[in-house]
Every structure is written in structure tokens, then in C-alpha cells.
Design a protein around this motif. Structure first.
Motif, PDB file in Angstrom:
ATOM      1  N   LEU A 102       0.838  -1.046   0.137  1.00  0.00           N
ATOM      2  CA  LEU A 102      -0.028  -0.137   0.103  1.00  0.00           C
ATOM      3  C   LEU A 102       0.793   1.414   0.120  1.00  0.00           C
ATOM      4  O   LEU A 102       1.711   1.213   0.811  1.00  0.00           O
ATOM      5  CB  LEU A 102      -0.871  -0.068   1.120  1.00  0.00           C
ATOM      6  CG  LEU A 102      -1.907   1.162   1.452  1.00  0.00           C
ATOM      7  CD1 LEU A 102      -2.780   1.389   0.067  1.00  0.00           C
ATOM      8  CD2 LEU A 102      -2.501   1.191   2.794  1.00  0.00           C
ATOM      9  N   GLN A 103       0.602   2.130  -0.925  1.00  0.00           N
ATOM     10  CA  GLN A 103       1.378   3.580  -0.943  1.00  0.00           C
ATOM     11  C   GLN A 103       0.283   4.324  -0.294  1.00  0.00           C
ATOM     12  O   GLN A 103      -0.573   5.007  -0.843  1.00  0.00           O
ATOM     13  CB  GLN A 103       1.484   3.830  -2.393  1.00  0.00           C
ATOM     14  CG  GLN A 103       2.649   4.854  -2.417  1.00  0.00           C
ATOM     15  CD  GLN A 103       2.382   6.273  -1.973  1.00  0.00           C
ATOM     16  OE1 GLN A 103       1.633   7.049  -2.642  1.00  0.00           O
ATOM     17  NE2 GLN A 103       2.977   6.839  -0.980  1.00  0.00           N
ATOM     18  N   VAL A 115       3.055  -1.747  -6.434  1.00  0.00           N
ATOM     19  CA  VAL A 115       2.601  -0.713  -5.478  1.00  0.00           C
ATOM     20  C   VAL A 115       1.324  -0.216  -5.804  1.00  0.00           C
ATOM     21  O   VAL A 115       0.979  -0.003  -6.770  1.00  0.00           O
ATOM     22  CB  VAL A 115       3.764   0.567  -5.783  1.00  0.00           C
ATOM     23  CG1 VAL A 115       3.368   1.597  -4.797  1.00  0.00           C
ATOM     24  CG2 VAL A 115       4.949   0.139  -5.384  1.00  0.00           C
ATOM     25  N   VAL A 116       0.377  -0.402  -4.782  1.00  0.00           N
ATOM     26  CA  VAL A 116      -1.044   0.017  -4.830  1.00  0.00           C
ATOM     27  C   VAL A 116      -1.341   1.481  -4.118  1.00  0.00           C
ATOM     28  O   VAL A 116      -1.176   1.532  -2.876  1.00  0.00           O
ATOM     29  CB  VAL A 116      -1.899  -1.068  -4.116  1.00  0.00           C
ATOM     30  CG1 VAL A 116      -3.157  -0.497  -4.427  1.00  0.00           C
ATOM     31  CG2 VAL A 116      -1.444  -2.699  -4.884  1.00  0.00           C
ATOM     32  N   GLY A 142     -10.537  -4.572  -0.430  1.00  0.00           N
ATOM     33  CA  GLY A 142     -10.814  -4.461  -1.801  1.00  0.00           C
ATOM     34  C   GLY A 142      -9.539  -4.375  -2.513  1.00  0.00           C
ATOM     35  O   GLY A 142      -9.548  -4.905  -3.576  1.00  0.00           O
ATOM     36  N   LEU A 143      -8.501  -3.916  -2.060  1.00  0.00           N
ATOM     37  CA  LEU A 143      -7.316  -3.638  -2.899  1.00  0.00           C
ATOM     38  C   LEU A 143      -6.288  -4.842  -2.560  1.00  0.00           C
ATOM     39  O   LEU A 143      -5.139  -5.028  -3.214  1.00  0.00           O
ATOM     40  CB  LEU A 143      -6.516  -2.213  -2.213  1.00  0.00           C
ATOM     41  CG  LEU A 143      -6.975  -0.940  -2.592  1.00  0.00           C
ATOM     42  CD1 LEU A 143      -6.421   0.010  -1.819  1.00  0.00           C
ATOM     43  CD2 LEU A 143      -7.586  -0.858  -4.166  1.00  0.00           C
ATOM     44  N   THR A 144      -6.911  -5.616  -1.921  1.00  0.00           N
ATOM     45  CA  THR A 144      -5.738  -7.110  -1.550  1.00  0.00           C
ATOM     46  C   THR A 144      -4.466  -6.772  -1.078  1.00  0.00           C
ATOM     47  O   THR A 144      -3.622  -7.204  -1.947  1.00  0.00           O
ATOM     48  CB  THR A 144      -6.022  -7.944  -2.687  1.00  0.00           C
ATOM     49  OG1 THR A 144      -5.661  -7.473  -3.858  1.00  0.00           O
ATOM     50  CG2 THR A 144      -7.428  -8.737  -3.028  1.00  0.00           C
ATOM     51  N   ILE A 145      -4.311  -6.055  -0.143  1.00  0.00           N
ATOM     52  CA  ILE A 145      -3.173  -5.481   0.099  1.00  0.00           C
ATOM     53  C   ILE A 145      -2.572  -6.487   1.100  1.00  0.00           C
ATOM     54  O   ILE A 145      -3.130  -7.064   2.074  1.00  0.00           O
ATOM     55  CB  ILE A 145      -3.004  -4.177   1.105  1.00  0.00           C
ATOM     56  CG1 ILE A 145      -3.710  -3.149   0.041  1.00  0.00           C
ATOM     57  CG2 ILE A 145      -1.654  -3.781   1.747  1.00  0.00           C
ATOM     58  CD1 ILE A 145      -2.950  -2.710  -0.886  1.00  0.00           C
ATOM     59  N   CYS A 184      -5.049 -12.217   2.949  1.00  0.00           N
ATOM     60  CA  CYS A 184      -3.899 -11.741   2.224  1.00  0.00           C
ATOM     61  C   CYS A 184      -2.968 -10.640   3.054  1.00  0.00           C
ATOM     62  O   CYS A 184      -1.774 -10.497   2.805  1.00  0.00           O
ATOM     63  CB  CYS A 184      -4.275 -11.315   0.690  1.00  0.00           C
ATOM     64  SG  CYS A 184      -5.009  -9.642   0.732  1.00  0.00           S
ATOM     65  N   LEU A 185      -3.639  -9.963   3.799  1.00  0.00           N
ATOM     66  CA  LEU A 185      -2.603  -8.932   4.724  1.00  0.00           C
ATOM     67  C   LEU A 185      -1.665  -9.694   5.464  1.00  0.00           C
ATOM     68  O   LEU A 185      -2.103 -10.470   6.641  1.00  0.00           O
ATOM     69  CB  LEU A 185      -3.738  -7.963   5.591  1.00  0.00           C
ATOM     70  CG  LEU A 185      -2.726  -7.077   6.364  1.00  0.00           C
ATOM     71  CD1 LEU A 185      -2.031  -6.073   5.617  1.00  0.00           C
ATOM     72  CD2 LEU A 185      -3.881  -6.227   7.174  1.00  0.00           C
ATOM     73  N   ARG A 186      -0.317  -9.629   5.329  1.00  0.00           N
ATOM     74  CA  ARG A 186       0.466 -10.500   6.321  1.00  0.00           C
ATOM     75  C   ARG A 186       1.466  -9.552   7.364  1.00  0.00           C
ATOM     76  O   ARG A 186       2.197  -9.872   8.240  1.00  0.00           O
ATOM     77  CB  ARG A 186       1.440 -11.521   5.309  1.00  0.00           C
ATOM     78  CG  ARG A 186       2.271 -10.415   4.562  1.00  0.00           C
ATOM     79  CD  ARG A 186       3.440 -11.508   3.565  1.00  0.00           C
ATOM     80  NE  ARG A 186       4.132 -10.528   2.814  1.00  0.00           N
ATOM     81  CZ  ARG A 186       5.328 -10.186   3.413  1.00  0.00           C
ATOM     82  NH1 ARG A 186       5.521 -10.148   4.695  1.00  0.00           N
ATOM     83  NH2 ARG A 186       6.461  -9.423   2.868  1.00  0.00           N
TER      84      ARG A 186
END
Length: 301
Positions: free
Chosen positions: A115-116, A139-140, A159-162, A187-189
Motif C-alpha cells: 500500500l502506498q 505498489v498500490v 478490496g485492494l488485496t493489500i 492476504c494482509l500479512r
């Protein structure tokens, strides 16, 4: 690669501050989304969107520049809350050391979506962008509504699957209050925090609702290329205050007294940072650079 120096600017800053920075640095060109007639006389390249650009009223040519590892990669201006803003010079060598360490510390890979979140006028954006791109990760860029409420932040994040995010500690504390009501995307790790002291209560709340997400607490002034220390937080072994961690592999950190000698454990002193991550000094301010960057290292203040 072309030898230029990156100068991030927040055009929402007061006009007098923007013009002061531009007068000090004299950039060759500004890249903006909308042309600003009230900001300096610097030639501007206007981007109509993220993919198509048109150049307006400038004859600036992209010339090759000779550069070394000691050439500034970017100049980051600090807040200047106690006086005029200071332009911190970060060399290509400083940045290279940080990128290499960040990829290892955060265990980044080409499978990550980072995430940016931070404004480009803060050096946290360096942590979010450069290591990710260097190792092939995505980079999202955050959505505009992520600041609207804690619940909206988590909804947008899912929603952004960060997989990896870096947040200011103050903002992290705020959004953590909504954790009991949200379901985190699997998916957040990893979550990286920094900017001020973290507290035990919020760490425990995080552990209750995000036990599988690695939490890394970091510390570092802009002068030390984003961060200088880091700690992977383990709530089960946490005693007392949340630690800022140990120095990075290339950093020397010492707490010294007024005479430059190490203080005894639990005594108060000044933190000095030394290593290839430390800035070469402030842009066009030799006096302040000499005062803050000594043979003992950078005096954090």
C-alpha cells in the motif's frame, strides 16, 4: 539512472513555504497534475492523467548528468515546525543501503501488494515505493476514501488485496479501534508502524483481532533515510513500553552524554546515529549540517 535528484513537494502547503523550497533548490522542472501559475517560475510538465502527459510552456531538455553514489537521490524537506524547513539530502548510497535492508527486513517479494499510503512529501513514501519496485512487488496507491473513517479504511484495504502496509502510528491507533467490527482479508500479512510511540493496549488489541499479521515497529529521522531501528512486536513477550527495536544491520546507535561518552543503562542521554544510511547534510546549510552531523554521528535531538 539519468542522474537527476527527486524533490517531492506537497502543493497543499502554504504558498510562501513552497516558493521558499523552490528558491532554495532551483529545480529544473516540476511535474504537476494541474499547472500552477502562483508557484515560482519553474518550468512545469503537466500530466492530464497517470498515463498521458503533455508538456506546456517549457523548453527544458532531459540531459544526461554525471553522478556518483554520493549524488543526492532525493531531497526531503522536514516540517520546519521550529523554524525554516530543512532540506535533507539523501544520496544514492544512502538509498541503496535502505532498499536492500528493507527488502530483507519486511521479507518483500514479487508476490506482495504494498500500500502506498503516505504523502510523497514525507519520507515514509520512500519505504512504500522503492523497496517494492526494486524486488518486483506491486505498489498500490491508496484510495481517497481511506481517510474518511476506520471502517472505510479496512473495507478499502480488503478490496485492494493489500499484503503489506505502512501506517503512521497515530493513524494505526485510530483504525485499530474498528478491528472488532471488521473481517480482515487473509492476504494482509504485515503492518509497519512508526512516527511516534506505540502503546501496549493497541498492540494487544491488534493481537486479538489480527494475530497472523506481522507487526513491525520502526523508528528513524529523515536524516537516517527513513528508519534506523526496527522491532517485530511479539505481544506474548512484551514487557513495559513498546520498544523501537535494534539498529538495522548497517546502523550504529549510541546514547551519549554531553561529553560524547556512552551513558550507563537507564540513564538519559542523546541518541547518535552513524552509518551509510546517514544523510550527507542539509541542502545549502553548511552551518546547521556541521552542528548536527558530527564525527560521533547524527545527533537526533
Amino acid at each position: 539512472s539519468c542522474g537527476k535528484t527527486f524533490l517531492p513537494l506537497d502543493l497543499k502547503l502554504p504558498l510562501h513555504r513552497l516558493n521558499l523550497i523552490l528558491a532554495q533548490t532551483e529545480p529544473a522542472v516540476m511535474v504537476v497534475l494541474k499547472q500552477r501559475s502562483d508557484v515560482s517560475q519553474t518550468p512545469q510538465i503537466v500530466f492530464s492523467d497517470l498515463f498521458e502527459a503533455s508538456q506546456q510552456d517549457t523548453t527544458t531538455q532531459s540531459a544526461s548528468t554525471t553522478h556518483t553514489f554520493d549524488t543526492p537521490a532525493y531531497i526531503m524537506y522536514t516540517s520546519g515546525s521550529t523554524g525554516e524547513p530543512k532540506g535533507v539530502q539523501i544520496t544514492r548510497n544512502n538509498l541503496a543501503y535502505f532498499i536492500d535492508e528493507a527488502i530483507s527486513l519486511y521479507q518483500l517479494s514479487l508476490h506482495d501488494r504494498v500500500l502506498q499510503f503516505s504523502s510523497t512529501s514525507f519520507d515514509a513514501c520512500i519505504e512504500e515505493i522503492f523497496p517494492a519496485l526494486w524486488c518486483g512487488a506491486s505498489v498500490v496507491i491508496r484510495t481517497d476514501d481511506m481517510h474518511s473513517s476506520p471502517a472505510q479504511f479496512w473495507q478499502s484495504l480488503n478490496g485492494l488485496t493489500i499484503s503489506v502496509m505502512s501506517l503512521p502510528t497515530a493513524f494505526w491507533k485510530t483504525v485499530c479501534q474498528a478491528l472488532p467490527e471488521v473481517q480482515l482479508n487473509a492476504c494482509l500479512r504485515q503492518c509497519i508502524i512508526g512516527g511516534e510511540a506505540a502503546d501496549r493496549d493497541t498492540v494487544q488489541l491488534w493481537q486479538q483481532h489480527a494475530p497472523t499479521v506481522r507487526l513491525v515497529n520502526t523508528y528513524g529521522p529523515t536524516e537516517a533515510t527513513v528508519i534506523a531501528t526496527a522491532e517485530v512486536i511479539n505481544p506474548d513477550t512484551l514487557i513495559g513500553d513498546v520498544p523501537i527495536g535494534a539498529p538495522l544491520s548497517y546502523v550504529s546507535a549510541q546514547v551519549l552524554d554531553q561529553h560524547g561518552f556512552p551513558v550507563a543503562p537507564h540513564m538519559i542521554g542523546e541518541l547518535y546515529l552513524k552509518g551509510p544510511n546517514v544523510s550527507s547534510g542539509y541542502w545549502q546549510d553548511t552551518a546547521l549540517s556541521t552542528q548536527c552531523f558530527t564525527e560521533l554521528g547524527y545527533k537526533t535531538g
